[in-house]
Write an enzyme that holds these catalytic residues in place. Structure first.
Site, PDB file in Angstrom:
ATOM      1  N   ASN A 402       5.814  -1.353   1.690  1.00  0.00           N
ATOM      2  CA  ASN A 402       6.311  -1.607   3.033  1.00  0.00           C
ATOM      3  C   ASN A 402       5.186  -1.960   3.997  1.00  0.00           C
ATOM      4  O   ASN A 402       5.038  -3.113   4.392  1.00  0.00           O
ATOM      5  CB  ASN A 402       7.093  -0.380   3.527  1.00  0.00           C
ATOM      6  CG  ASN A 402       7.854  -0.650   4.793  1.00  0.00           C
ATOM      7  OD1 ASN A 402       7.582  -1.628   5.486  1.00  0.00           O
ATOM      8  ND2 ASN A 402       8.788   0.204   5.112  1.00  0.00           N
ATOM      9  N   ASP A 403       4.363  -0.997   4.326  1.00  0.00           N
ATOM     10  CA  ASP A 403       3.331  -1.230   5.335  1.00  0.00           C
ATOM     11  C   ASP A 403       2.354  -2.325   4.924  1.00  0.00           C
ATOM     12  O   ASP A 403       1.838  -3.048   5.780  1.00  0.00           O
ATOM     13  CB  ASP A 403       2.575   0.071   5.612  1.00  0.00           C
ATOM     14  CG  ASP A 403       3.492   1.128   6.183  1.00  0.00           C
ATOM     15  OD1 ASP A 403       4.402   0.754   6.957  1.00  0.00           O
ATOM     16  OD2 ASP A 403       3.330   2.312   5.872  1.00  0.00           O
TER      17      ASP A 403
END
Lengths: 476, 102
Positions: A402-403
């Site tokens: 995600n990040d």
């Protein structure tokens, strides 16, 4: 004569530590380096047990205690290290680091007790009879060891989710005050009345624990590897103080070596995330800024995609890039991921993996995980390589990352991850994101990528989804 | 000033060792690829387990009637061993994953 053999043992120990560290920093020799350092450690330990002599020429006693301690520690340590899952290794390292810190603090406590017993009745204060360097060494070992122990336990708790991030305004000021308190009590003890120094020492040690807890509490979970590395070098320094205390060269060299290498490693880890150490320690990842970002983007729409469509999409692509993340590790989906890669390969699809340096919970996490599943080395692309490839990629499959693919790191200066280099997956023709839900990732921030038109979401546990995907592609 | 000079003179060997080790520690891992950050951290973690030697000395010097020292010493031996053994084993397990398979 015996003493000379011990000196040689310690020399061998020191040299193997240096060699071990050197070899550990090269993939080809790393494993051997670890074994060499372990061998040197064994020689140093058994040399100490059998050959050590105190100043008045006596050997050590209490062998029953020593050996039962060694045996208990070895059994628990081996079992714990063997049983731990790949995903939980960083927290295991943190726990072991805490044990080392506690060990250093306890040694200082016992040495303090020796000094206390010797002088409590005869002198007004330690300042009258105990050399300052000796006292300083004891209390520095206790304080640094204590901080390292308490901090490591908190880091361990954070990584396995038992302890949540906790921060409030003025926390850094409170932390500085507590640290100041620790140091001034430690200084005060030296000049206070000798008969009550034991109480002051206990307060010093306890407040060092408190500082360790407060030091790690506000730091975000995603930054834990950095913090563990820092605490690791603290413990190294605490061990070096032990070396000063006993005039023991192997403890001194080993401790300082780890202290220095650990500090550099901490900074290298920060650099991999394009952040400074200060920023990690004070930044309190994902608090206020993150909330603002979340508010801004909540209105976005995302589209879902079915397993069927995903299978078709991937089977008829020319080039597929897989971006693994923590979700893959949690689901233990590395083997089925390799299966997917093989089956696509048979269909003539070119498959490779894009590895972000800090994907997962520790640097190198994904490499280790995929290596476990026999994924070949040349299929793993590093970030720069992968970013060149995305332009010509048809489908990017993001598995629980995600990040590291959040475009906010490039575009949104207010984002807490702004400036971190990311995998530029949005350059590819289409992006399929597998996640369990729309919940934000570890940094606690929304990801704009999920709302982009070329992105489709494929919800579900990575392992289950990949299994279904593999059987769908087989049926095509 | 007198005290300071005296301290330096008395401990010059130690001070030399410390300074050289700091540079060596930095030099030795200077070019580590990011893939190896975690195993290296773990390996370094095992190496600072050398503090166990202090624990053994404390334990072995304690008088039989000093129960506080015996108990604390025993605890520190156990904890130190955990650090050393667990540290090396966990590092080995991590690195095992890196070995190339044909």
């Amino acid at each position: 004569m015996q003493l000379d053999i011990l000196t040689v043992c310690y020399l061998i120990g020191s040299v193997t530590f240096i060699l071990g560290l050197k070899m550990l920093s090269n993939p080809a020799t790393a494993r051997k380096g670890n074994l060499i350092a372990a061998g040197g450690m064994g020689i140093a330990i058994f040399g100490t047990i059998f050959l050590y002599q105190t100043d008045n020429g006596k050997g050590l006693h209490n062998y029953v205690w020593i050996f039962s301690g060694l045996i208990i520690g070895s059994i628990i340590g081996t079992l714990a290290a063997k049983k731990v899952k790949m995903t939980s290794m960083p927290e295991m390292v943190s726990l072991f680091n805490g044990m080392g810190g506690a060990c250093a603090a306890l040694i200082s406590a016992v040495e303090f007790d020796h000094v206390y017993r010797e002088f409590r009745l005869d002198t007004n204060s330690f300042a009258d009879s105990v050399p300052f360097v000796h006292y300083f060494t004891i209390s520095a070992g206790a304080i640094i060891g204590g901080i390292s122990f308490a901090g490591s336990i908190i880091a361990w708790g954070k990584l396995n989710g038992r302890i949540k991030d906790f921060s409030f305004n003025g926390q850094h000021i409170l932390n500085l005050l507590v640290l100041g308190f620790v140091l001034s009590i430690a200084g005060f003890t030296y000049w206070s009345h000798a008969s009550i120094t034991n109480i002051w020492f206990l307060i010093t040690l306890l407040s060092a624990f408190v500082y360790g807890v407060l030091f790690v509490l506000p730091i975000g979970g995603a930054d834990m590897p950095v913090v563990i590395s820092l605490l690791n070098s603290f413990t190294g320094i605490a061990a070096a103080f032990g070396g000063f205390l006993y005039n023991n060269k192997v403890m001194l060299t080993g401790g300082i070596l780890v202290g220095a290498a650990g500090t550099l490693l901490t900074m290298l880890m920060c650099k991999a995330m394009n952040r400074s150490l200060m920023n990690v320690l004070i930044g309190s990842f994902g608090t206020k800024n993150a909330k603002a970002t979340v508010g801004k983007q909540q209105g976005g729409n995302y589209k879902e995609i079915t397993i069927n469509d995903t299978a078709t999409c991937m089977a008829y692509a020319n080039k597929v890039m897989i971006v693994p993340g923590y979700g893959l590790a949690v689901a233990q989906a590395q083997h089925v991921c390799h299966e997917l890669e093989k089956i696509l390969d048979e269909k003539g699809v070119q498959v490779s993996y894009a590895i972000h340096p800090v994907a997962g919970r520790m640097p190198g996490h994904m490499n280790v995980l995929l290596a476990e599943a026999d994924v070949s080395y040349d299929k793993l692309l590093e970030m720069e390589q992968a970013n060149d490839e995305f332009k010509t990629t048809d489908v990017v499959l993001i598995l629980g990352a995600n990040d590291v693919v959040n475009p906010a790191a490039k575009s949104d200066a207010a984002s807490p991850i702004y400036g971190m280099p990311i995998l530029e997956v949005e350059l590819a023709k289409s992006v399929i994101v597998n996640k369990r839900s729309m919940k934000p990732g570890y940094a606690g921030i929304e990801n704009d990528l999920f709302f982009q038109p070329k992105t489709s979401m494929l919800f579900g546990d990575a392992k289950k989804v990949l299994q279904q995907l593999v059987s769908e592609i087989k049926n095509l | 000033m007198q005290n300071f000079l005296q301290f330096i003179t008395e401990n010059q060997q130690m001070i030399y060792v410390v300074i050289l080790m700091i540079f060596l520690g930095i030099e030795v891992i200077g070019r580590v690829p990011s893939v190896l950050h975690t195993p290296l951290m773990s390996g370094a973690n095992a190496i600072h387990g050398v503090v166990i030697i202090g624990a053994i000395i404390v334990m072995g010097k304690s008088n039989d009637d000093n129960y506080l020292a015996l108990i604390l010493g025993f605890l520190s031996v156990v904890l130190g061993t955990l650090n050393v053994v667990g540290g090396f084993v966990v590092t080995d397990r991590m690195l095992e994953m890196f070995k190339k398979k044909k």
